[in-house]
Write a protein that holds these residues in place. Structure first.
Motif, PDB file in Angstrom:
ATOM      1  N   ILE A  31     -12.602   5.101  15.824  1.00 46.27           N
ATOM      2  CA  ILE A  31     -11.350   5.090  15.068  1.00 46.27           C
ATOM      3  C   ILE A  31     -10.221   4.804  16.046  1.00 46.27           C
ATOM      4  O   ILE A  31     -10.123   5.426  17.098  1.00 46.27           O
ATOM      5  CB  ILE A  31     -11.110   6.423  14.347  1.00 46.27           C
ATOM      6  CG1 ILE A  31     -12.007   6.520  13.118  1.00 46.27           C
ATOM      7  CG2 ILE A  31      -9.653   6.556  13.930  1.00 46.27           C
ATOM      8  CD1 ILE A  31     -11.840   7.800  12.339  1.00 46.27           C
ATOM      9  N   ASN A  32      -9.337   3.890  15.699  1.00 40.21           N
ATOM     10  CA  ASN A  32      -8.244   3.508  16.578  1.00 40.21           C
ATOM     11  C   ASN A  32      -6.956   4.202  16.132  1.00 40.21           C
ATOM     12  O   ASN A  32      -6.581   5.248  16.616  1.00 40.21           O
ATOM     13  CB  ASN A  32      -8.081   1.996  16.585  1.00 40.21           C
ATOM     14  CG  ASN A  32      -6.969   1.538  17.513  1.00 40.21           C
ATOM     15  OD1 ASN A  32      -6.474   2.324  18.334  1.00 40.21           O
ATOM     16  ND2 ASN A  32      -6.569   0.303  17.390  1.00 40.21           N
ATOM     17  N   VAL A  33      -6.299   3.632  15.160  1.00 36.90           N
ATOM     18  CA  VAL A  33      -5.021   4.167  14.710  1.00 36.90           C
ATOM     19  C   VAL A  33      -5.220   5.120  13.533  1.00 36.90           C
ATOM     20  O   VAL A  33      -6.019   4.856  12.635  1.00 36.90           O
ATOM     21  CB  VAL A  33      -4.078   3.024  14.303  1.00 36.90           C
ATOM     22  CG1 VAL A  33      -2.757   3.564  13.777  1.00 36.90           C
ATOM     23  CG2 VAL A  33      -3.853   2.087  15.474  1.00 36.90           C
ATOM     24  N   MET A  34      -4.502   6.212  13.570  1.00 32.50           N
ATOM     25  CA  MET A  34      -4.423   7.132  12.433  1.00 32.50           C
ATOM     26  C   MET A  34      -2.945   7.330  12.106  1.00 32.50           C
ATOM     27  O   MET A  34      -2.093   7.241  13.002  1.00 32.50           O
ATOM     28  CB  MET A  34      -5.061   8.484  12.748  1.00 32.50           C
ATOM     29  CG  MET A  34      -6.510   8.412  13.155  1.00 32.50           C
ATOM     30  SD  MET A  34      -7.244  10.051  13.440  1.00 32.50           S
ATOM     31  CE  MET A  34      -7.543  10.582  11.746  1.00 32.50           C
ATOM     32  N   GLY A  35      -2.659   7.610  10.852  1.00 32.09           N
ATOM     33  CA  GLY A  35      -1.253   7.807  10.538  1.00 32.09           C
ATOM     34  C   GLY A  35      -0.981   8.094   9.083  1.00 32.09           C
ATOM     35  O   GLY A  35      -1.892   8.450   8.322  1.00 32.09           O
ATOM     36  N   TRP A  36       0.282   7.922   8.745  1.00 30.71           N
ATOM     37  CA  TRP A  36       0.753   8.235   7.399  1.00 30.71           C
ATOM     38  C   TRP A  36       1.681   7.140   6.880  1.00 30.71           C
ATOM     39  O   TRP A  36       2.545   6.645   7.605  1.00 30.71           O
ATOM     40  CB  TRP A  36       1.514   9.567   7.414  1.00 30.71           C
ATOM     41  CG  TRP A  36       0.667  10.726   7.793  1.00 30.71           C
ATOM     42  CD1 TRP A  36       0.462  11.216   9.059  1.00 30.71           C
ATOM     43  CD2 TRP A  36      -0.130  11.528   6.924  1.00 30.71           C
ATOM     44  NE1 TRP A  36      -0.411  12.276   9.024  1.00 30.71           N
ATOM     45  CE2 TRP A  36      -0.784  12.497   7.714  1.00 30.71           C
ATOM     46  CE3 TRP A  36      -0.344  11.536   5.544  1.00 30.71           C
ATOM     47  CZ2 TRP A  36      -1.636  13.451   7.180  1.00 30.71           C
ATOM     48  CZ3 TRP A  36      -1.194  12.494   5.009  1.00 30.71           C
ATOM     49  CH2 TRP A  36      -1.826  13.436   5.816  1.00 30.71           C
ATOM     50  N   TYR A  37       1.494   6.806   5.627  1.00 28.71           N
ATOM     51  CA  TYR A  37       2.411   5.962   4.878  1.00 28.71           C
ATOM     52  C   TYR A  37       2.869   6.770   3.669  1.00 28.71           C
ATOM     53  O   TYR A  37       2.265   7.792   3.327  1.00 28.71           O
ATOM     54  CB  TYR A  37       1.702   4.683   4.414  1.00 28.71           C
ATOM     55  CG  TYR A  37       1.531   3.647   5.500  1.00 28.71           C
ATOM     56  CD1 TYR A  37       0.656   3.855   6.563  1.00 28.71           C
ATOM     57  CD2 TYR A  37       2.228   2.438   5.462  1.00 28.71           C
ATOM     58  CE1 TYR A  37       0.495   2.909   7.553  1.00 28.71           C
ATOM     59  CE2 TYR A  37       2.066   1.478   6.448  1.00 28.71           C
ATOM     60  CZ  TYR A  37       1.208   1.718   7.484  1.00 28.71           C
ATOM     61  OH  TYR A  37       1.052   0.773   8.471  1.00 28.71           O
ATOM     62  N   ARG A  38       3.906   6.301   3.015  1.00 26.45           N
ATOM     63  CA  ARG A  38       4.364   6.972   1.813  1.00 26.45           C
ATOM     64  C   ARG A  38       4.878   5.960   0.794  1.00 26.45           C
ATOM     65  O   ARG A  38       5.283   4.855   1.154  1.00 26.45           O
ATOM     66  CB  ARG A  38       5.466   8.001   2.124  1.00 26.45           C
ATOM     67  CG  ARG A  38       6.784   7.388   2.578  1.00 26.45           C
ATOM     68  CD  ARG A  38       7.756   8.485   2.986  1.00 26.45           C
ATOM     69  NE  ARG A  38       9.046   7.925   3.426  1.00 26.45           N
ATOM     70  CZ  ARG A  38      10.021   8.661   3.952  1.00 26.45           C
ATOM     71  NH1 ARG A  38       9.872   9.978   4.109  1.00 26.45           N
ATOM     72  NH2 ARG A  38      11.150   8.084   4.318  1.00 26.45           N
ATOM     73  N   GLN A  39       4.838   6.391  -0.468  1.00 19.62           N
ATOM     74  CA  GLN A  39       5.363   5.559  -1.545  1.00 19.62           C
ATOM     75  C   GLN A  39       6.196   6.433  -2.457  1.00 19.62           C
ATOM     76  O   GLN A  39       5.665   7.329  -3.139  1.00 19.62           O
ATOM     77  CB  GLN A  39       4.237   4.895  -2.328  1.00 19.62           C
ATOM     78  CG  GLN A  39       4.731   3.903  -3.355  1.00 19.62           C
ATOM     79  CD  GLN A  39       3.631   3.005  -3.882  1.00 19.62           C
ATOM     80  OE1 GLN A  39       2.442   3.246  -3.654  1.00 19.62           O
ATOM     81  NE2 GLN A  39       4.002   1.935  -4.550  1.00 19.62           N
ATOM     82  N   GLY A  40       7.507   6.210  -2.433  1.00 16.54           N
ATOM     83  CA  GLY A  40       8.419   6.948  -3.281  1.00 16.54           C
ATOM     84  C   GLY A  40       8.498   6.349  -4.668  1.00 16.54           C
ATOM     85  O   GLY A  40       8.016   5.239  -4.900  1.00 16.54           O
ATOM     86  N   PRO A  41       9.125   7.040  -5.592  1.00 18.15           N
ATOM     87  CA  PRO A  41       9.256   6.543  -6.971  1.00 18.15           C
ATOM     88  C   PRO A  41       9.947   5.182  -7.010  1.00 18.15           C
ATOM     89  O   PRO A  41      11.055   5.039  -6.491  1.00 18.15           O
ATOM     90  CB  PRO A  41      10.107   7.625  -7.648  1.00 18.15           C
ATOM     91  CG  PRO A  41       9.926   8.846  -6.820  1.00 18.15           C
ATOM     92  CD  PRO A  41       9.740   8.369  -5.423  1.00 18.15           C
ATOM     93  N   GLY A  42       9.292   4.205  -7.590  1.00 19.99           N
ATOM     94  CA  GLY A  42       9.878   2.888  -7.714  1.00 19.99           C
ATOM     95  C   GLY A  42       9.984   2.106  -6.411  1.00 19.99           C
ATOM     96  O   GLY A  42      10.681   1.097  -6.350  1.00 19.99           O
TER      97      GLY A  42
END
Length: 114
Positions: A31-42
């Protein structure tokens, strides 16, 4: 295949803190990169923070100084400590892993009330 299980989302007041965790299992070697993304309303999904195996990090400008990403390579777990939360941080947060291809968690909802 890599399986990702997220935890730690919830409801918090503005100015509060939450800690997200994401444990990877399955084919976790290399495994190379680990992380977080997010998606807000709209909104479209956006980068929050990522960290490499060697500990190099990258943060979205909107979270710099408030969020901290960390990683336990033995437990194959990535964490996101979120402080000074704002209502605009409200979103579904997705765990992300790159191991020859991209893998995504199912998402955990973070709601910040004003």
């Amino acid at each position: 295949q890599v399986q990702l299980v997220e935890s730690g989302g919830g409801l918090v007041q503005a100015g509060g803190s939450l800690r997200l965790s994401c444990a990877a299992s399955g084919s976790i070697f290399s495994i190379n990169v680990m992380g977080w993304y997010r998606q807000g309303p709209g909104k479209q999904r956006e980068l929050v923070a990522v960290i490499t195996t060697g500990g190099i990090t990258n943060y979205a400008d909107s979270v710099k100084g408030r969020f901290t990403i960390s990683r336990d390579n033995v437990k194959n777990t990535v964490y996101l400590q979120m402080n000074s939360l704002k209502p605009e941080d409200t979103a579904v947060y997705y765990c992300y892993v790159n191991r020859f291809m991209d893998y995504w968690g199912k998402g955990t909802l973070v709601t910040v009330s004003s």
